[in-house]
Write a protein that holds these residues in place. Structure first.
Motif, PDB file in Angstrom:
ATOM      1  N   TRP A  45       0.434   7.740 -20.006  1.00  0.00           N
ATOM      2  CA  TRP A  45       1.153   8.563 -19.034  1.00  0.00           C
ATOM      3  C   TRP A  45       2.628   8.543 -19.395  1.00  0.00           C
ATOM      4  O   TRP A  45       3.078   7.669 -20.138  1.00  0.00           O
ATOM      5  CB  TRP A  45       0.882   8.009 -17.623  1.00  0.00           C
ATOM      6  N   THR A  71      -3.848   0.978  -9.768  1.00  0.00           N
ATOM      7  CA  THR A  71      -3.839   2.377  -9.333  1.00  0.00           C
ATOM      8  C   THR A  71      -4.828   3.134 -10.194  1.00  0.00           C
ATOM      9  O   THR A  71      -4.788   3.030 -11.431  1.00  0.00           O
ATOM     10  CB  THR A  71      -2.432   2.977  -9.484  1.00  0.00           C
ATOM     11  N   TYR A 129       1.721   5.715 -12.429  1.00  0.00           N
ATOM     12  CA  TYR A 129       1.234   7.033 -12.044  1.00  0.00           C
ATOM     13  C   TYR A 129       1.691   7.299 -10.598  1.00  0.00           C
ATOM     14  O   TYR A 129       1.714   6.379  -9.779  1.00  0.00           O
ATOM     15  CB  TYR A 129      -0.297   7.040 -12.124  1.00  0.00           C
ATOM     16  N   PRO A 130       2.055   8.549 -10.249  1.00  0.00           N
ATOM     17  CA  PRO A 130       2.479   8.814  -8.870  1.00  0.00           C
ATOM     18  C   PRO A 130       1.349   8.529  -7.871  1.00  0.00           C
ATOM     19  O   PRO A 130       0.203   8.897  -8.116  1.00  0.00           O
ATOM     20  CB  PRO A 130       2.824  10.309  -8.868  1.00  0.00           C
ATOM     21  N   VAL A 131       1.707   7.871  -6.780  1.00  0.00           N
ATOM     22  CA  VAL A 131       0.712   7.587  -5.740  1.00  0.00           C
ATOM     23  C   VAL A 131       0.509   8.860  -4.909  1.00  0.00           C
ATOM     24  O   VAL A 131       1.461   9.439  -4.408  1.00  0.00           O
ATOM     25  CB  VAL A 131       1.179   6.402  -4.862  1.00  0.00           C
ATOM     26  N   ARG A 132      -0.742   9.304  -4.808  1.00  0.00           N
ATOM     27  CA  ARG A 132      -1.033  10.595  -4.173  1.00  0.00           C
ATOM     28  C   ARG A 132      -1.808  10.464  -2.862  1.00  0.00           C
ATOM     29  O   ARG A 132      -1.951  11.429  -2.120  1.00  0.00           O
ATOM     30  CB  ARG A 132      -1.870  11.469  -5.113  1.00  0.00           C
ATOM     31  N   ARG A 133      -2.379   9.301  -2.600  1.00  0.00           N
ATOM     32  CA  ARG A 133      -3.159   9.112  -1.374  1.00  0.00           C
ATOM     33  C   ARG A 133      -2.818   7.743  -0.787  1.00  0.00           C
ATOM     34  O   ARG A 133      -2.311   6.878  -1.489  1.00  0.00           O
ATOM     35  CB  ARG A 133      -4.670   9.144  -1.672  1.00  0.00           C
ATOM     36  N   ASP A 161      -6.186   6.947 -10.756  1.00  0.00           N
ATOM     37  CA  ASP A 161      -5.970   8.366 -10.463  1.00  0.00           C
ATOM     38  C   ASP A 161      -5.166   8.589  -9.186  1.00  0.00           C
ATOM     39  O   ASP A 161      -5.527   9.401  -8.326  1.00  0.00           O
ATOM     40  CB  ASP A 161      -7.311   9.113 -10.409  1.00  0.00           C
ATOM     41  N   GLY A 162      -4.073   7.843  -9.042  1.00  0.00           N
ATOM     42  CA  GLY A 162      -3.113   8.106  -7.958  1.00  0.00           C
ATOM     43  C   GLY A 162      -3.430   7.423  -6.650  1.00  0.00           C
ATOM     44  O   GLY A 162      -2.795   7.710  -5.633  1.00  0.00           O
ATOM     45  N   GLU A 163      -4.413   6.507  -6.649  1.00  0.00           N
ATOM     46  CA  GLU A 163      -4.684   5.753  -5.428  1.00  0.00           C
ATOM     47  C   GLU A 163      -4.631   4.268  -5.726  1.00  0.00           C
ATOM     48  O   GLU A 163      -5.318   3.789  -6.634  1.00  0.00           O
ATOM     49  CB  GLU A 163      -6.056   6.134  -4.863  1.00  0.00           C
TER      50      GLU A 163
END
Ligand code: GTQ
Length: 353
Positions: A185, A131, A190-194, A133-135
């Motif tokens: 973190w 992952t 990290y939270p998945v954003r996309r 930056d959330g992708e």
């Protein structure tokens, strides 16, 4: 008599010089004409040693490490490829770090970020994700993954078997510049954003979303897939486009600038046709090479290194070398600090070596 007459003033002069050096040394001054005496400055010293690490020898050791320590506890479960010229320094070349990383099924390599740029080249296994930056991007053997400096990243293996890849980071270079920052973190992931693999689907296809900000220094593609790059090499070969030294060679490019994939490190994928015998070549950038497919050998000065799939070898800067492929042909992935050298106007190559 004559000899004494000649040596006495000389001794006095030596004493005067020694006293001079002691005196200026105490004032943190050094005499350049003395420090540089006998040093050949006509070409790079290139202290990096040619070296090869066999995957067949590294794999059992990284699997043993898998039984000794969990990825969650290890920071990263990595066997560092240390250049024999720099024992204990965690360096593969003067400026670059290389390591073999293992993530076992169900494991997480926890999320962090740092000012070093990281590149990964997948050697073995299916079912892992990085992952960035959330992708999330799914990793397959031969994929080349870019983790830009200061981007949050974690790795997770959701597959059934071990996943192993080569990490290359600009750690020694960033350390030399004294610009190291690092933070963890607050959670392992990290939270998945996309949606997964959005960046390769867009930027990897030359498609930039309307309203996207200005290009960053590092490529936004995140994952340059082997499933795309390998057929591209085959087309280059079919077109008859061949370099006498490099075979069929592609540069991983930043789609918005046309430059290298990262500001410090350049990455390449090249195919050597069956029976290829490359011409001698040298350039100022030391290369870390990972064998993606096939087998062959590389002669560096007086030494020849036989290699096969998964092996990693180092070609020092300004050492003349030549690649050769067996009847299998071969595909080589390589990384160097050429991006940094070119940005500073320092890079040189020589095809007449
Ligand atoms: O995966 O983030 O080999 O931070 C060394 C340092 C891998 C990583 C390494 C790292 C990583």
């Amino acid at each position: 008599m004559a000899a004494e007459g000649l040596s006495a003033p000389g001794d006095a002069a030596d004493d005067r010089q020694a006293a001079f050096h002691r005196r200026i040394g105490a004032k943190h001054l050094a005499a350049l004409w003395v420090a540089r005496r006998g040093v050949d400055l006509s070409k790079p010293a290139a202290p990096t040693a040619p070296a090869l690490w066999r995957f067949a020898e590294m794999r059992p050791e990284i699997m043993t490490a898998g039984a000794l320590i969990r990825a969650e506890d290890a920071f990263r479960r990595v066997l560092v490829l240390e250049n024999p010229a720099f024992a204990g320094e965690l360096r593969a070349t003067n400026t670059l770090y290389a390591g073999l990383q293992l993530v076992l099924p169900g494991e997480i390599a926890p999320c962090h970020r740092h000012t070093q740029t990281a590149l990964r080249f997948v050697i073995e296994g299916e079912g892992a994700y990085s992952t960035v930056d959330g992708e999330r991007t799914r990793l397959h053997p031969g994929d080349f993954v870019v983790t830009p400096q200061w981007s949050w990243h974690d790795h997770v293996n959701e597959g059934a078997g071990p996943v192993i890849w080569l990490d290359v980071l600009d750690t020694p270079l960033v350390g030399f510049l004294d610009t190291v920052f690092r933070e963890s973190w607050t959670a392992p992931l990290y939270p998945v954003r996309r949606p997964d693999d959005t960046a390769p689907a867009l930027y990897g296809a030359g498609l930039v979303p309307e309203g996207a900000g200005p290009a960053h220094d590092a490529s936004p593609v995140v994952n340059y897939r082997y499933a795309t790059a390998r057929p591209a090499l085959a087309r280059l070969a079919a077109a008859g486009d061949i370099d006498p030294c490099h075979g069929h060679r592609l540069r991983y490019a930043h789609p918005m600038t046309g430059g290298y994939a990262t500001p410090t490190m350049a990455a390449f994928l090249q195919a050597l046709p069956a029976g290829f015998r490359g011409a001698l070549y040298r350039s100022t950038d030391a290369q870390i090479v990972c064998v993606a497919d096939g087998s062959g050998r590389t002669t560096i000065g007086s030494r020849t290194f036989d290699w096969t799939r998964g092996d990693v070898f180092v070609i020092p800067g300004w050492h003349a070398y030549a690649h050769a492929a067996d009847e299998t042909g071969a595909v080589l992935f390589s990384v160097s600090d050429r991006a940094a050298q070119e940005a500073l106007g320092l890079w040189r190559e020589d095809r007449t070596a």
